[in-house]
Design a protein around this motif. Sequence first.
Motif, PDB file in Angstrom:
ATOM      1  N   LEU A 160       0.904  -1.282  -0.067  1.00 42.02           N
ATOM      2  CA  LEU A 160      -0.057  -0.235  -0.216  1.00 42.02           C
ATOM      3  C   LEU A 160       0.829   1.272  -0.030  1.00 42.02           C
ATOM      4  N   ALA A 161       2.134   1.225   0.634  1.00 38.93           N
ATOM      5  CA  ALA A 161       2.928   2.245   0.592  1.00 38.93           C
ATOM      6  C   ALA A 161       3.412   2.587  -0.608  1.00 38.93           C
ATOM      7  N   GLU A 162       3.616   1.610  -1.513  1.00 44.67           N
ATOM      8  CA  GLU A 162       4.181   1.816  -2.951  1.00 44.67           C
ATOM      9  C   GLU A 162       3.166   2.523  -3.746  1.00 44.67           C
ATOM     10  N   LEU A 163       1.980   1.676  -3.464  1.00 49.52           N
ATOM     11  CA  LEU A 163       0.871   2.063  -4.219  1.00 49.52           C
ATOM     12  C   LEU A 163       0.584   3.691  -4.043  1.00 49.52           C
ATOM     13  N   GLY A 164       0.693   3.654  -2.793  1.00 44.54           N
ATOM     14  CA  GLY A 164       0.196   5.373  -2.412  1.00 44.54           C
ATOM     15  C   GLY A 164       1.112   6.522  -3.155  1.00 44.54           C
ATOM     16  N   LYS A 165       2.361   5.879  -3.236  1.00 45.37           N
ATOM     17  CA  LYS A 165       3.319   6.868  -3.744  1.00 45.37           C
ATOM     18  C   LYS A 165       3.338   7.160  -5.310  1.00 45.37           C
ATOM     19  N   ILE A 166       3.013   6.011  -5.736  1.00 47.01           N
ATOM     20  CA  ILE A 166       2.663   6.456  -7.106  1.00 47.01           C
ATOM     21  C   ILE A 166       1.427   6.797  -7.519  1.00 47.01           C
ATOM     22  N   THR A 167       0.430   6.620  -6.843  1.00 48.40           N
ATOM     23  CA  THR A 167      -0.978   7.196  -7.169  1.00 48.40           C
ATOM     24  C   THR A 167      -0.919   8.692  -6.668  1.00 48.40           C
ATOM     25  N   THR A 168      -0.155   8.965  -5.603  1.00 48.63           N
ATOM     26  CA  THR A 168      -0.066  10.580  -5.371  1.00 48.63           C
ATOM     27  C   THR A 168       0.503  11.284  -6.310  1.00 48.63           C
ATOM     28  N   GLU A 169       1.579  10.674  -6.735  1.00 51.13           N
ATOM     29  CA  GLU A 169       2.281  11.486  -8.183  1.00 51.13           C
ATOM     30  C   GLU A 169       1.494  11.458  -9.319  1.00 51.13           C
ATOM     31  N   MET A 170       0.600  10.403  -9.776  1.00 48.15           N
ATOM     32  CA  MET A 170      -0.120  10.444 -10.661  1.00 48.15           C
ATOM     33  C   MET A 170      -1.242  11.435 -10.375  1.00 48.15           C
ATOM     34  N   VAL A 171      -1.823  11.651  -9.509  1.00 48.36           N
ATOM     35  CA  VAL A 171      -3.090  12.833  -9.071  1.00 48.36           C
ATOM     36  C   VAL A 171      -2.359  14.074  -9.232  1.00 48.36           C
ATOM     37  N   ALA A 172      -1.076  14.167  -9.000  1.00 48.46           N
ATOM     38  CA  ALA A 172      -0.250  15.456  -9.067  1.00 48.46           C
ATOM     39  C   ALA A 172      -0.128  15.682 -10.563  1.00 48.46           C
ATOM     40  N   ARG A 173       0.243  14.877 -11.322  1.00 53.68           N
ATOM     41  CA  ARG A 173       0.468  15.140 -12.688  1.00 53.68           C
ATOM     42  C   ARG A 173      -0.662  15.407 -13.344  1.00 53.68           C
ATOM     43  N   PHE A 174      -1.849  14.614 -12.977  1.00 56.92           N
ATOM     44  CA  PHE A 174      -3.297  15.102 -13.379  1.00 56.92           C
ATOM     45  C   PHE A 174      -3.565  16.416 -13.149  1.00 56.92           C
ATOM     46  N   GLN A 175      -3.378  16.758 -12.119  1.00 58.47           N
ATOM     47  CA  GLN A 175      -3.983  18.262 -11.693  1.00 58.47           C
ATOM     48  C   GLN A 175      -3.189  19.193 -12.633  1.00 58.47           C
ATOM     49  N   ALA A 176      -2.135  19.157 -12.891  1.00 56.68           N
ATOM     50  CA  ALA A 176      -1.168  19.719 -13.691  1.00 56.68           C
ATOM     51  C   ALA A 176      -1.733  19.814 -15.098  1.00 56.68           C
ATOM     52  N   CYS A 177      -1.564  18.736 -15.621  1.00 60.03           N
ATOM     53  CA  CYS A 177      -1.932  18.359 -17.212  1.00 60.03           C
ATOM     54  C   CYS A 177      -3.273  18.836 -17.416  1.00 60.03           C
ATOM     55  N   TYR A 178      -4.385  18.496 -16.581  1.00 61.30           N
ATOM     56  CA  TYR A 178      -5.747  18.714 -16.905  1.00 61.30           C
ATOM     57  C   TYR A 178      -6.205  20.280 -16.905  1.00 61.30           C
ATOM     58  N   GLN A 179      -5.399  20.863 -16.033  1.00 60.37           N
ATOM     59  CA  GLN A 179      -5.811  22.156 -15.938  1.00 60.37           C
ATOM     60  C   GLN A 179      -5.443  23.063 -17.280  1.00 60.37           C
ATOM     61  N   GLN A 180      -4.203  22.642 -17.863  1.00 65.60           N
ATOM     62  CA  GLN A 180      -3.805  23.110 -18.983  1.00 65.60           C
ATOM     63  C   GLN A 180      -4.640  22.982 -20.196  1.00 65.60           C
ATOM     64  N   SER A 181      -5.264  21.813 -20.267  1.00 65.87           N
ATOM     65  CA  SER A 181      -6.228  21.470 -21.422  1.00 65.87           C
ATOM     66  C   SER A 181      -7.561  22.297 -21.396  1.00 65.87           C
ATOM     67  N   LEU A 182      -8.112  23.079 -20.303  1.00 69.39           N
ATOM     68  CA  LEU A 182      -9.304  23.760 -20.255  1.00 69.39           C
ATOM     69  C   LEU A 182      -9.101  25.057 -20.986  1.00 69.39           C
ATOM     70  N   ARG A 183     -10.579  25.161 -21.287  1.00 75.01           N
ATOM     71  CA  ARG A 183     -10.800  26.509 -22.111  1.00 75.01           C
ATOM     72  C   ARG A 183     -12.519  26.559 -22.079  1.00 75.01           C
ATOM     73  N   LEU A 184     -12.769  27.823 -22.250  1.00 77.41           N
ATOM     74  CA  LEU A 184     -14.206  27.985 -22.386  1.00 77.41           C
ATOM     75  C   LEU A 184     -14.866  27.936 -23.738  1.00 77.41           C
ATOM     76  N   PRO A 185     -15.851  27.154 -24.033  1.00 78.02           N
ATOM     77  CA  PRO A 185     -16.659  27.056 -25.158  1.00 78.02           C
ATOM     78  C   PRO A 185     -17.126  28.645 -25.794  1.00 78.02           C
ATOM     79  N   ASP A 186     -17.115  28.767 -26.826  1.00 79.86           N
ATOM     80  CA  ASP A 186     -17.578  30.044 -27.346  1.00 79.86           C
ATOM     81  C   ASP A 186     -19.139  30.534 -27.070  1.00 79.86           C
TER      82      ASP A 186
END
Length: 242
Positions: free
Chosen positions: A84-110
Amino acid sequence: MTLDWIFFDCFNTLIDDFDQTGEELALLPVYSLPAEVGLYTSAAEFRQHYHAWRNRQWQSEHREIEMGDRYQAVLQEKVPSMSLAELGKITTEMVARFQACYQQSLRLPDGVKDMLEFWHGRVRLGVVSNFYIQGWPTELLESFGLRSYFDFVVDSAACGWRKPGPHIYELACDVAKVSPVDRHKILFVGDHLLNDVLAPQELGMQGLFFDRSQVRPTYAPSKEGVNCITEWNQFRADFCIN
């Protein structure tokens, strides 16, 4: 048509994500991490496994599962012996990457701000959103200057239930103080036919499908007999639900 409320979906309705086709290429750094640590042969293999797991969950129940718990469940399914410790380390980093990447993809529709400006003050507005990080619909609406248009935001990670299950809609009606007999005075608007039109209609609301198929080729167009719009400039006071 008498309306007291309009409930909006959030993502790909008020805020667009990923590229114009809806492809998740922006999340490649997230999906790459399990391959980088040797659990998968490629990002594509992890993505395929994740989507298969997610689809099984969507078919089985309507409880929301937060992002970190999703990733952990998928990795546990792949490598049951991992601690669980190793899983937690990997998933925490994945969530951090998601938060950074996802926000960069966002925009408002016309036209979305002009549409909200038009309806604000004429009827009351709320947001009912599926999302897997608590509070993010609210935060992202604020970041785009849209939050002030809405009386409330209900998100699935915060309440524990996701569309199209009935609980999240009923919670939104409770927040709006709309009784079951008055739900016909709510119009639900969104880009997902089941979640944003058919399921609300089953609970007595009206539904309007925001058909994105003209700008997102992978999206299915509206079906015959479904009230729909394809652009926000079509949604004004003279709009009529049959």
